[in-house]
Design a protein around this motif. Structure first.
Motif, PDB file in Angstrom:
ATOM      1  N   GLU A 111       0.801  -1.227   0.000  1.00  0.00           N
ATOM      2  CA  GLU A 111       0.000   0.000   0.000  1.00  0.00           C
ATOM      3  C   GLU A 111       0.836   1.280   0.000  1.00  0.00           C
ATOM      4  OE1 GLU A 111      -3.648   2.083   2.536  1.00  0.00           O
ATOM      5  OE2 GLU A 111      -2.370   0.581   3.497  1.00  0.00           O
ATOM      6  N   LEU A 112       1.840   1.355   0.873  1.00  0.00           N
ATOM      7  CA  LEU A 112       2.580   2.604   1.030  1.00  0.00           C
ATOM      8  C   LEU A 112       3.413   2.966  -0.197  1.00  0.00           C
ATOM      9  CD1 LEU A 112       3.187   4.914   3.047  1.00  0.00           C
ATOM     10  CD2 LEU A 112       5.232   3.632   3.719  1.00  0.00           C
ATOM     11  N   VAL A 113       4.098   1.990  -0.769  1.00  0.00           N
ATOM     12  CA  VAL A 113       4.936   2.275  -1.940  1.00  0.00           C
ATOM     13  C   VAL A 113       4.118   2.840  -3.096  1.00  0.00           C
ATOM     14  CG1 VAL A 113       6.394   1.259  -3.737  1.00  0.00           C
ATOM     15  CG2 VAL A 113       6.847   0.720  -1.337  1.00  0.00           C
ATOM     16  N   PRO A 114       3.006   2.196  -3.496  1.00  0.00           N
ATOM     17  CA  PRO A 114       2.211   2.784  -4.587  1.00  0.00           C
ATOM     18  C   PRO A 114       1.710   4.192  -4.257  1.00  0.00           C
ATOM     19  CG  PRO A 114       1.548   0.522  -4.175  1.00  0.00           C
ATOM     20  CD  PRO A 114       2.485   0.889  -3.071  1.00  0.00           C
ATOM     21  N   SER A 116       1.960   9.982  -5.258  1.00  0.00           N
ATOM     22  CA  SER A 116       1.873  11.324  -4.671  1.00  0.00           C
ATOM     23  C   SER A 116       3.230  12.036  -4.612  1.00  0.00           C
ATOM     24  CB  SER A 116       1.259  11.259  -3.270  1.00  0.00           C
ATOM     25  OG  SER A 116       2.019  10.412  -2.439  1.00  0.00           O
ATOM     26  N   GLN A 117       4.236  11.422  -5.242  1.00  0.00           N
ATOM     27  CA  GLN A 117       5.590  12.004  -5.302  1.00  0.00           C
ATOM     28  C   GLN A 117       6.168  12.298  -3.918  1.00  0.00           C
ATOM     29  OE1 GLN A 117       4.318  14.951  -8.632  1.00  0.00           O
ATOM     30  NE2 GLN A 117       6.528  14.725  -8.859  1.00  0.00           N
ATOM     31  N   LYS A 118       6.098  11.274  -3.073  1.00  0.00           N
ATOM     32  CA  LYS A 118       6.713  11.364  -1.751  1.00  0.00           C
ATOM     33  C   LYS A 118       7.798  10.297  -1.650  1.00  0.00           C
ATOM     34  CE  LYS A 118       2.652  13.417   0.256  1.00  0.00           C
ATOM     35  NZ  LYS A 118       3.159  14.757  -0.070  1.00  0.00           N
ATOM     36  N   SER A 119       8.838  10.618  -0.934  1.00  0.00           N
ATOM     37  CA  SER A 119       9.966   9.692  -0.821  1.00  0.00           C
ATOM     38  C   SER A 119       9.776   8.704   0.317  1.00  0.00           C
ATOM     39  CB  SER A 119      11.264  10.474  -0.586  1.00  0.00           C
ATOM     40  OG  SER A 119      11.633  11.176  -1.749  1.00  0.00           O
ATOM     41  N   ILE A 120      10.381   7.541   0.151  1.00  0.00           N
ATOM     42  CA  ILE A 120      10.433   6.566   1.234  1.00  0.00           C
ATOM     43  C   ILE A 120      11.885   6.423   1.670  1.00  0.00           C
ATOM     44  CG2 ILE A 120      10.136   4.140   1.869  1.00  0.00           C
ATOM     45  CD1 ILE A 120       7.732   4.052  -0.010  1.00  0.00           C
ATOM     46  N   LEU A 121      12.091   6.604   2.968  1.00  0.00           N
ATOM     47  CA  LEU A 121      13.414   6.424   3.564  1.00  0.00           C
ATOM     48  C   LEU A 121      13.386   5.078   4.270  1.00  0.00           C
ATOM     49  CD1 LEU A 121      13.113   9.482   3.051  1.00  0.00           C
ATOM     50  CD2 LEU A 121      14.280   9.903   5.213  1.00  0.00           C
ATOM     51  N   ALA A 122      14.196   4.148   3.805  1.00  0.00           N
ATOM     52  CA  ALA A 122      14.178   2.790   4.349  1.00  0.00           C
ATOM     53  C   ALA A 122      15.115   2.679   5.545  1.00  0.00           C
ATOM     54  CB  ALA A 122      14.593   1.793   3.271  1.00  0.00           C
ATOM     55  N   TYR A 123      14.534   2.346   6.706  1.00  0.00           N
ATOM     56  CA  TYR A 123      15.418   2.095   7.858  1.00  0.00           C
ATOM     57  C   TYR A 123      15.479   0.601   8.148  1.00  0.00           C
ATOM     58  CZ  TYR A 123      11.577   1.948  11.459  1.00  0.00           C
ATOM     59  OH  TYR A 123      10.477   1.651  12.233  1.00  0.00           O
ATOM     60  N   SER A 124      16.539   0.221   8.832  1.00  0.00           N
ATOM     61  CA  SER A 124      16.846  -1.199   9.084  1.00  0.00           C
ATOM     62  C   SER A 124      16.923  -2.013   7.801  1.00  0.00           C
ATOM     63  CB  SER A 124      15.820  -1.824  10.037  1.00  0.00           C
ATOM     64  OG  SER A 124      15.907  -1.236  11.308  1.00  0.00           O
ATOM     65  N   PRO A 125      17.563  -1.494   6.729  1.00  0.00           N
ATOM     66  CA  PRO A 125      17.662  -2.254   5.474  1.00  0.00           C
ATOM     67  C   PRO A 125      18.522  -3.510   5.622  1.00  0.00           C
ATOM     68  CG  PRO A 125      19.105  -0.355   5.376  1.00  0.00           C
ATOM     69  CD  PRO A 125      18.295  -0.204   6.633  1.00  0.00           C
ATOM     70  N   MET A 126      19.381  -3.533   6.643  1.00  0.00           N
ATOM     71  CA  MET A 126      20.214  -4.712   6.871  1.00  0.00           C
ATOM     72  C   MET A 126      19.730  -5.505   8.083  1.00  0.00           C
ATOM     73  SD  MET A 126      24.050  -3.530   5.733  1.00  0.00           S
ATOM     74  CE  MET A 126      24.262  -2.127   6.810  1.00  0.00           C
ATOM     75  N   GLU A 127      18.477  -5.207   8.493  1.00  0.00           N
ATOM     76  CA  GLU A 127      17.888  -5.887   9.647  1.00  0.00           C
ATOM     77  C   GLU A 127      18.861  -5.899  10.826  1.00  0.00           C
ATOM     78  OE1 GLU A 127      14.944  -6.833  10.437  1.00  0.00           O
ATOM     79  OE2 GLU A 127      13.977  -6.525   8.492  1.00  0.00           O
ATOM     80  N   ARG A 128      19.383  -4.698  11.120  1.00  0.00           N
ATOM     81  CA  ARG A 128      20.295  -4.507  12.265  1.00  0.00           C
ATOM     82  C   ARG A 128      21.463  -5.492  12.245  1.00  0.00           C
ATOM     83  NH1 ARG A 128      16.423  -3.336  17.473  1.00  0.00           N
ATOM     84  NH2 ARG A 128      14.576  -2.710  16.349  1.00  0.00           N
ATOM     85  N   GLY A 129      22.011  -5.691  11.063  1.00  0.00           N
ATOM     86  CA  GLY A 129      23.220  -6.509  10.945  1.00  0.00           C
ATOM     87  C   GLY A 129      22.996  -7.925  10.440  1.00  0.00           C
ATOM     88  N   LEU A 130      21.753  -8.401  10.509  1.00  0.00           N
ATOM     89  CA  LEU A 130      21.488  -9.783  10.115  1.00  0.00           C
ATOM     90  C   LEU A 130      21.852 -10.054   8.659  1.00  0.00           C
ATOM     91  CD1 LEU A 130      20.310 -12.563  10.836  1.00  0.00           C
ATOM     92  CD2 LEU A 130      18.060 -11.690  10.170  1.00  0.00           C
ATOM     93  N   GLY A 173      10.143   3.130  -5.527  1.00  0.00           N
ATOM     94  CA  GLY A 173       9.651   3.990  -4.460  1.00  0.00           C
ATOM     95  C   GLY A 173      10.643   4.284  -3.353  1.00  0.00           C
ATOM     96  N   ILE A 174      11.727   3.527  -3.282  1.00  0.00           N
ATOM     97  CA  ILE A 174      12.702   3.734  -2.208  1.00  0.00           C
ATOM     98  C   ILE A 174      13.712   4.800  -2.637  1.00  0.00           C
ATOM     99  CG2 ILE A 174      14.398   2.668  -0.681  1.00  0.00           C
ATOM    100  CD1 ILE A 174      11.512   1.535  -0.389  1.00  0.00           C
ATOM    101  N   THR A 175      13.797   5.879  -1.880  1.00  0.00           N
ATOM    102  CA  THR A 175      14.708   6.982  -2.232  1.00  0.00           C
ATOM    103  C   THR A 175      16.086   6.785  -1.630  1.00  0.00           C
ATOM    104  OG1 THR A 175      12.822   8.484  -2.360  1.00  0.00           O
ATOM    105  CG2 THR A 175      14.999   9.495  -2.208  1.00  0.00           C
ATOM    106  N   ILE A 176      16.117   6.466  -0.329  1.00  0.00           N
ATOM    107  CA  ILE A 176      17.408   6.270   0.332  1.00  0.00           C
ATOM    108  C   ILE A 176      17.327   5.102   1.310  1.00  0.00           C
ATOM    109  CG2 ILE A 176      17.978   8.732   0.204  1.00  0.00           C
ATOM    110  CD1 ILE A 176      17.520   8.867   3.267  1.00  0.00           C
ATOM    111  N   ALA A 177      18.500   4.609   1.704  1.00  0.00           N
ATOM    112  CA  ALA A 177      18.593   3.587   2.744  1.00  0.00           C
ATOM    113  C   ALA A 177      19.456   4.131   3.873  1.00  0.00           C
ATOM    114  CB  ALA A 177      19.216   2.309   2.183  1.00  0.00           C
ATOM    115  N   LEU A 178      19.017   3.901   5.105  1.00  0.00           N
ATOM    116  CA  LEU A 178      19.793   4.318   6.268  1.00  0.00           C
ATOM    117  C   LEU A 178      20.712   3.182   6.688  1.00  0.00           C
ATOM    118  CD1 LEU A 178      17.476   6.399   6.262  1.00  0.00           C
ATOM    119  CD2 LEU A 178      17.466   6.277   8.738  1.00  0.00           C
ATOM    120  N   ALA A 179      21.959   3.517   6.951  1.00  0.00           N
ATOM    121  CA  ALA A 179      22.923   2.501   7.380  1.00  0.00           C
ATOM    122  C   ALA A 179      23.704   3.022   8.576  1.00  0.00           C
ATOM    123  CB  ALA A 179      23.875   2.156   6.236  1.00  0.00           C
ATOM    124  N   GLY A 180      23.643   2.289   9.666  1.00  0.00           N
ATOM    125  CA  GLY A 180      24.381   2.675  10.863  1.00  0.00           C
ATOM    126  C   GLY A 180      25.805   2.159  10.811  1.00  0.00           C
ATOM    127  N   ALA A 181      26.662   2.736  11.639  1.00  0.00           N
ATOM    128  CA  ALA A 181      28.061   2.296  11.701  1.00  0.00           C
ATOM    129  C   ALA A 181      28.628   2.620  13.073  1.00  0.00           C
ATOM    130  CB  ALA A 181      28.886   2.988  10.620  1.00  0.00           C
TER     131      ALA A 181
END
Length: 327
Positions: free
Chosen positions: A203-206, A211-225, A287-295
């Motif tokens: 639902e959210l991606v479509p 509506s031309q809104k960005s999606i910022l993906a968090y936990s793309p690496m499932e916190r290291g998994l 629909g995914i604009t960026i991915a967040l990655a911790g370090a």
């Protein structure tokens, strides 16, 4: 590094953005402040100019670390993404969880975004960050006590005052984004998204694409998994919330690692790591604009940033998606 604009705004952010949750230590088994500062600075040097933080990460610690890291950098070349709406110093709103701060003291976390709280939180964040404006101001979680329109009337006021540049949300459904957007233009929604968690595609991606809104993906690496470095029987530090999560139990880790071995040749042929492949796959999804990655340190940041350089063909992505469908 590649840069993309958020929604219909003129705010360009690095496709791999520094996620500063772990830097705050909270729920990650502590933090090493000096290393975290160096990690953020190292990211800037390799083009990772965007940093995502929040007051709740270490109850101010993460924002302070970000402030320390950027104080000698040109402010207009750095994009600060922070949040509001989670209070540990106020018993108001929806009780989110019982937790402990970094010293081990018991605290209760509330989701609350009343007008006066939004204004107060912004002032506190500006002080901790050592800046006079925030590039992207995001509500951290939906809450049930304050009407959405009331929250975003306060956000709109902050925007008029020049204290924030753009408004955004986190963890909002399509209908909630739409409601907030009626009061104050919403440029993005930050939500969990990874190879193991693709619920938003329904639902959210479509909605965001239309509506031309960005999606910022968090936990793309499932916190290291999804790095492949966590093996069955892995020992997590005390206070690390991952130890209790279903996805981190031995059987799940084994299944994920078997999948990672199947897609590893794609990373190998480009001299890349699994983590880099996972990040690149994430930012190539519709629909995914960026991915967040911790370090935790500078080397991890540099490796994360290199993910933007990978080349993935449609055949690569089809193969990965095919293997994912078998999980």
């Amino acid at each position: 590094m590649e840069y993309r604009k958020l929604g219909k705004s003129d705010l360009s952010v690095s496709v791999i953005t520094f996620g500063a949750w772990a830097a705050g230590g909270w729920m990650w088994g502590g933090t090493e402040r000096k290393q975290s500062v160096e990690a953020i600075k190292a990211g800037y040097e390799v083009g990772m100019t965007s940093i995502d933080t929040a007051p709740i990460y270490g109850q101010g610690t993460s924002e302070e670390i970000v402030g320390e890291a950027i104080k000698d950098l040109p402010r207009d070349k750095v994009q600060i993404l922070t949040k509001f709406g989670m209070r540990w110093d106020l018993t108001k709103g929806d009780l989110a969880m019982h937790s402990k701060d970094n010293s081990g003291k018991a605290i209760d976390i509330y989701k609350y975004a009343g007008k006066e709280s939004v204004i107060y939180e912004c002032e506190q964040s500006l002080k901790r960050l050592g800046t006079d404006y925030i590039d992207l101001y995001q509500i951290h979680w939906p809450e049930t006590v304050t009407p959405i329109h009331e929250t975003f009337e306060a956000v709109a006021r902050l925007k008029e005052q020049g204290k924030i540049r753009y408004a955004a949300v986190c963890n909002y459904s399509a209908s909630q984004v739409s409601e907030a957007d009626l009061v104050c233009e919403i440029v993005s929604d930050q939500v969990p998204y990874s190879m193991m968690n693709r619920k938003i595609e329904e639902e959210l991606v479509p909605y965001c694409i239309n509506s031309q809104k960005s999606i910022l993906a968090y936990s793309p690496m499932e916190r290291g998994l999804l790095t492949g470095k966590i093996k069955p029987g892995h020992s997590f530090a005390e206070g690390d919330a991952r130890s209790e999560m279903k996805i981190y139990q031995p059987e799940s880790i084994e299944k994920v690692n078997a999948f990672l071995q199947k897609i590893k040749p794609i990373a190998d042929e480009q001299g890349a790591t699994l983590a880099q492949l996972v990040l690149k796959w994430t930012i190539e999804q519709p629909g995914i604009t960026i991915a967040l990655a911790g370090a935790r340190n500078a080397e991890q940041t540099i490796q994360n940033a290199k993910a933007a350089e990978l080349k993935l063909t449609s055949q690569h992505i089809e193969f990965i998606n095919s293997e994912l469908s078998k999980l």
